[in-house]
Structures are given as C-alpha cells and as structure tokens.
Write a protein that holds these residues in place. Structure first.
Motif, PDB file in Angstrom:
ATOM      1  N   THR A  43      20.219  16.427  82.521  1.00  0.00           N
ATOM      2  CA  THR A  43      20.018  17.877  82.465  1.00  0.00           C
ATOM      3  C   THR A  43      19.153  18.294  83.639  1.00  0.00           C
ATOM      4  O   THR A  43      17.990  17.877  83.732  1.00  0.00           O
ATOM      5  N   ARG A  44      19.737  19.095  84.520  1.00  0.00           N
ATOM      6  CA  ARG A  44      19.044  19.541  85.730  1.00  0.00           C
ATOM      7  C   ARG A  44      18.923  21.058  85.778  1.00  0.00           C
ATOM      8  O   ARG A  44      17.853  21.602  85.643  1.00  0.00           O
ATOM      9  N   SER A  45      20.043  21.740  85.954  1.00  0.00           N
ATOM     10  CA  SER A  45      19.966  23.192  86.110  1.00  0.00           C
ATOM     11  C   SER A  45      20.973  23.958  85.255  1.00  0.00           C
ATOM     12  O   SER A  45      20.832  25.163  85.078  1.00  0.00           O
ATOM     13  N   LYS A  46      21.975  23.286  84.713  1.00  0.00           N
ATOM     14  CA  LYS A  46      23.016  23.979  83.950  1.00  0.00           C
ATOM     15  C   LYS A  46      22.838  23.876  82.440  1.00  0.00           C
ATOM     16  O   LYS A  46      23.492  24.595  81.692  1.00  0.00           O
ATOM     17  N   PHE A  47      21.965  22.977  82.000  1.00  0.00           N
ATOM     18  CA  PHE A  47      21.782  22.763  80.567  1.00  0.00           C
ATOM     19  C   PHE A  47      20.292  22.639  80.279  1.00  0.00           C
ATOM     20  O   PHE A  47      19.568  21.990  81.033  1.00  0.00           O
ATOM     21  N   THR A  48      19.829  23.263  79.200  1.00  0.00           N
ATOM     22  CA  THR A  48      18.412  23.193  78.859  1.00  0.00           C
ATOM     23  C   THR A  48      18.244  23.170  77.347  1.00  0.00           C
ATOM     24  O   THR A  48      19.213  23.290  76.596  1.00  0.00           O
ATOM     25  N   GLU A  69      17.278  35.838  72.511  1.00  0.00           N
ATOM     26  CA  GLU A  69      18.275  36.561  73.312  1.00  0.00           C
ATOM     27  C   GLU A  69      17.758  36.809  74.725  1.00  0.00           C
ATOM     28  O   GLU A  69      18.489  36.637  75.717  1.00  0.00           O
ATOM     29  N   LYS A  70      16.497  37.184  74.838  1.00  0.00           N
ATOM     30  CA  LYS A  70      15.913  37.468  76.147  1.00  0.00           C
ATOM     31  C   LYS A  70      15.886  36.218  77.024  1.00  0.00           C
ATOM     32  O   LYS A  70      16.246  36.259  78.208  1.00  0.00           O
ATOM     33  N   ILE A  71      15.479  35.089  76.445  1.00  0.00           N
ATOM     34  CA  ILE A  71      15.375  33.847  77.213  1.00  0.00           C
ATOM     35  C   ILE A  71      16.757  33.343  77.630  1.00  0.00           C
ATOM     36  O   ILE A  71      16.963  32.954  78.782  1.00  0.00           O
ATOM     37  N   VAL A  72      17.710  33.345  76.699  1.00  0.00           N
ATOM     38  CA  VAL A  72      19.053  32.863  77.028  1.00  0.00           C
ATOM     39  C   VAL A  72      19.683  33.724  78.114  1.00  0.00           C
ATOM     40  O   VAL A  72      20.280  33.214  79.071  1.00  0.00           O
ATOM     41  N   THR A  73      19.538  35.026  77.998  1.00  0.00           N
ATOM     42  CA  THR A  73      20.105  35.935  78.997  1.00  0.00           C
ATOM     43  C   THR A  73      19.471  35.700  80.369  1.00  0.00           C
ATOM     44  O   THR A  73      20.166  35.651  81.390  1.00  0.00           O
ATOM     45  N   LYS A  74      18.152  35.517  80.384  1.00  0.00           N
ATOM     46  CA  LYS A  74      17.453  35.281  81.651  1.00  0.00           C
ATOM     47  C   LYS A  74      17.881  33.958  82.278  1.00  0.00           C
ATOM     48  O   LYS A  74      18.184  33.891  83.484  1.00  0.00           O
ATOM     49  N   LEU A  75      17.938  32.905  81.474  1.00  0.00           N
ATOM     50  CA  LEU A  75      18.313  31.602  82.004  1.00  0.00           C
ATOM     51  C   LEU A  75      19.778  31.581  82.450  1.00  0.00           C
ATOM     52  O   LEU A  75      20.121  30.951  83.452  1.00  0.00           O
ATOM     53  N   HIS A  76      20.615  32.284  81.729  1.00  0.00           N
ATOM     54  CA  HIS A  76      22.024  32.377  82.121  1.00  0.00           C
ATOM     55  C   HIS A  76      22.164  33.026  83.492  1.00  0.00           C
ATOM     56  O   HIS A  76      22.975  32.610  84.320  1.00  0.00           O
ATOM     57  N   GLY A 125      21.848  30.562  86.184  1.00  0.00           N
ATOM     58  CA  GLY A 125      22.829  29.493  86.295  1.00  0.00           C
ATOM     59  C   GLY A 125      22.921  28.532  85.134  1.00  0.00           C
ATOM     60  O   GLY A 125      23.745  27.612  85.148  1.00  0.00           O
ATOM     61  N   VAL A 126      22.086  28.707  84.104  1.00  0.00           N
ATOM     62  CA  VAL A 126      22.167  27.833  82.932  1.00  0.00           C
ATOM     63  C   VAL A 126      23.391  28.234  82.103  1.00  0.00           C
ATOM     64  O   VAL A 126      23.600  29.405  81.811  1.00  0.00           O
ATOM     65  N   ARG A 127      24.182  27.224  81.715  1.00  0.00           N
ATOM     66  CA  ARG A 127      25.432  27.494  80.993  1.00  0.00           C
ATOM     67  C   ARG A 127      25.483  26.841  79.614  1.00  0.00           C
ATOM     68  O   ARG A 127      26.379  27.130  78.821  1.00  0.00           O
ATOM     69  N   GLY A 128      24.521  25.969  79.343  1.00  0.00           N
ATOM     70  CA  GLY A 128      24.515  25.295  78.050  1.00  0.00           C
ATOM     71  C   GLY A 128      23.107  25.180  77.493  1.00  0.00           C
ATOM     72  O   GLY A 128      22.136  25.031  78.241  1.00  0.00           O
ATOM     73  N   PHE A 129      22.993  25.259  76.158  1.00  0.00           N
ATOM     74  CA  PHE A 129      21.692  25.251  75.496  1.00  0.00           C
ATOM     75  C   PHE A 129      21.726  24.337  74.280  1.00  0.00           C
ATOM     76  O   PHE A 129      22.581  24.485  73.403  1.00  0.00           O
ATOM     77  N   LEU A 130      20.784  23.385  74.248  1.00  0.00           N
ATOM     78  CA  LEU A 130      20.563  22.595  73.049  1.00  0.00           C
ATOM     79  C   LEU A 130      19.505  23.318  72.227  1.00  0.00           C
ATOM     80  O   LEU A 130      18.382  23.516  72.689  1.00  0.00           O
ATOM     81  N   ILE A 131      19.876  23.726  71.021  1.00  0.00           N
ATOM     82  CA  ILE A 131      18.977  24.493  70.159  1.00  0.00           C
ATOM     83  C   ILE A 131      18.382  23.546  69.127  1.00  0.00           C
ATOM     84  O   ILE A 131      19.097  22.952  68.322  1.00  0.00           O
ATOM     85  N   GLU A 176      29.651  37.005  74.651  1.00  0.00           N
ATOM     86  CA  GLU A 176      29.461  37.847  75.833  1.00  0.00           C
ATOM     87  C   GLU A 176      29.183  37.049  77.106  1.00  0.00           C
ATOM     88  O   GLU A 176      29.623  37.446  78.191  1.00  0.00           O
ATOM     89  N   LEU A 177      28.459  35.939  76.986  1.00  0.00           N
ATOM     90  CA  LEU A 177      28.058  35.183  78.176  1.00  0.00           C
ATOM     91  C   LEU A 177      28.879  33.905  78.368  1.00  0.00           C
ATOM     92  O   LEU A 177      28.763  33.248  79.398  1.00  0.00           O
ATOM     93  N   ASN A 178      29.657  33.556  77.357  1.00  0.00           N
ATOM     94  CA  ASN A 178      30.469  32.336  77.421  1.00  0.00           C
ATOM     95  C   ASN A 178      29.599  31.099  77.623  1.00  0.00           C
ATOM     96  O   ASN A 178      29.955  30.183  78.380  1.00  0.00           O
ATOM     97  N   VAL A 179      28.452  31.081  76.940  1.00  0.00           N
ATOM     98  CA  VAL A 179      27.567  29.920  77.011  1.00  0.00           C
ATOM     99  C   VAL A 179      27.948  28.915  75.931  1.00  0.00           C
ATOM    100  O   VAL A 179      28.648  29.236  74.969  1.00  0.00           O
ATOM    101  N   VAL A 180      27.468  27.686  76.106  1.00  0.00           N
ATOM    102  CA  VAL A 180      27.703  26.615  75.145  1.00  0.00           C
ATOM    103  C   VAL A 180      26.426  26.389  74.342  1.00  0.00           C
ATOM    104  O   VAL A 180      25.347  26.222  74.913  1.00  0.00           O
TER     105      VAL A 180
END
Length: 280
Positions: free
Chosen positions: A7-12, A46-53, A56-62, A87-91
C-alpha cells in the motif's frame, strides 16, 4: 503468476473507532488500529474519503476496534459508504467482526470485500476474549458467504501458543468448506506491550499449515501482512518458491527481486477484475 501487494498511494486504511477497542486481544491490545487514520463519524468519514480520493486514493480498508461481542460498529457508516462507492467508484474492504445477519445483508451494496477474522480455533478464540460462543464465527462466516458481498476472505491466524496443528486443520477445513473466494493466512507477531511480546514463532510449524490450507483451497490462498519480520524473508521465499500462495502482502524486497513479483498498490484481498487499476 504470484502477485505482491503493497500500500503506497492508491490504497489506505481508516479506523472508524480511532484507537478505541473494547477487546484486549493477546497480540494487539489496540496497537494496530492506533496507527490508522481516524474517521470516527459518518460525516468525518465522507470528508476524509472524498479528500483522499481527490489525491489519487482508490481503495479503503475500513477497520477499527470491536465491541465486547466482537463487532465493528459499522451500521451508521453504511449509507455514506454506499453513496461514496456509487459516486466516486472507490473500493471498500471491511473488517466487520461478528455482525448479525441483517447487517451482513446491508453490506452487499456498500462494501466490495470482507476480510473476516475467522477466530474459530481454540487459541484464536481465547486470544480475542469476545463475549460470544465460539460457534458464532462459523455462523457469521456462513451468513457472509450466503448473504454478504461477493468477495469474502476468511483470515486464519497461525502461531498462537494455545492452538495445535489439529486445531488449525479443523479451522481451515471448516473455512474451506464454505468455498470462499480466497483464504488468507496471518502469522502472529510478537508485539511490544502485549502478552505476545515473548512469543517465538517456529517456521517449521507454520509452513505445513500453509501447505495444507493451499491444498484445501486449490491454491486460492494469500499470505497476509501480519507475520514476524524475523521470519519474513525465509517464509516469503518458501511460499513463493513452492507455489503455496497466489498472493502475498508486503513481500520481502529480496523476494520481490528474486522472483520478479508483479506488484499492486492494494490490499491482497482485491478481486482479480480490479487489479488492473492498482498495478504498479
């Protein structure tokens, strides 16, 4: 070809409870969730995911801490997760714990992947200290497979001192009978300020279990991100050279070079049809 996952820049990873957890697991003591970024309300989430998206972040481990019944308090977050996924097509990959059937059904259109810690073996169950019967893990896995999101990945913890080889064979046999998309192996890691700090994990007891699990799953197994650094290079080389896994999280850099592993910037549970978007 075996894939390596970093995990570098696309997944957090986000914790919806911050560093708070009602359990005091033998090998964690809330140490691991305390390093995750906090998103402790649906609005902040919502604020954090939108900002990270937007970066360039596209995936999130919750993830986050569990209550005494072994459950992540995810329900208030599901409407905003559903919205952001659309809306953001995130994973979204979720560590839910022991959820009830109704919540599991609600995960279907809010979550892509479920990483489920299948703490059914006596050692794993006792290390969690949840106020539920041990069979709850089997019931929840069954409900996840039948009613949950498409991609369910049970996690099996190896190396816990109160588990025998036979205990873990039984756990893997039960998990594999549900035909999950993937089975993930973790290796307990001695962690400072927890009872696990004095553990010494024997590689010779770990490899046969991974080999047997791979046989049960027809090779559909992964080696997850938790494993002792002292064993990492040797363990990684063994599972890759022997073809025991098809995915490996945070592979040792020497093993990456030696076997020319294809790398992805994502969690190792990511479904194959999404890998192209996370290729490094």
């Amino acid at each position: 070809m075996i894939g390596g996952f970093v995990t570098r820049s696309k997944f957090t990873t986000l914790s919806i409870t911050g560093g708070s957890c009602s359990l005091n697991c033998f090998y964690c003591g809330a140490k691991y969730i305390s390093t995750m970024e906090e998103a402790i309300s649906p609005e902040k989430f919502e604020k954090i995911v939108t900002k990270l998206h937007s970066k360039g972040v596209r995936g999130f481990l919750i993830s986050g801490g569990f209550d005494e019944s072994g459950k992540l308090p995810i329900r208030p977050f599901l409407p905003v997760m559903r919205k952001l996924r659309r809306e953001l097509n995130v994973v979204f990959n979720l560590h839910p714990g022991l959820q009830d059937k109704e919540t599991i059904m609600e995960l279907r259109d809010a979550v892509d992947i479920v990483d489920f810690e299948f703490a059914y073996s006596p050692g794993a169950y006792l290390s969690k200290g949840v106020k539920r019967e041990r069979d709850a893990y089997v019931e929840v896995l069954s409900n996840l497979i039948e009613f949950g999101p498409e991609y369910i990945v049970p996690h099996v913890m190896l190396g816990l001192p109160k588990d025998t080889y036979e205990d873990l064979l039984e756990e893997m046999k039960i998990a594999s009978q549900y035909k999950p998309y993937l089975l993930n192996f973790l290796v307990v890691t001695p962690t400072p300020d927890t009872p696990s700090r004095v553990l010494k994990v024997d590689l010779n007891k770990i490899l046969p279990l991974i080999q047997e699990g791979s046989r049960m799953m027809g090779g559909k197994v992964s080696l997850g991100c938790m494993r002792p650094f002292a064993l990492k290079e040797v363990l990684d080389r063994e599972v890759v050279s022997r073809g025991l896994v098809e995915r490996i999280a945070n592979p040792h850099h020497k093993v990456v070079k030696e076997f020319s592993l294809r790398l992805y910037d994502a969690c190792c549970s990511l479904p194959a049809h999404l890998l192209g978007d996370f290729k490094i």
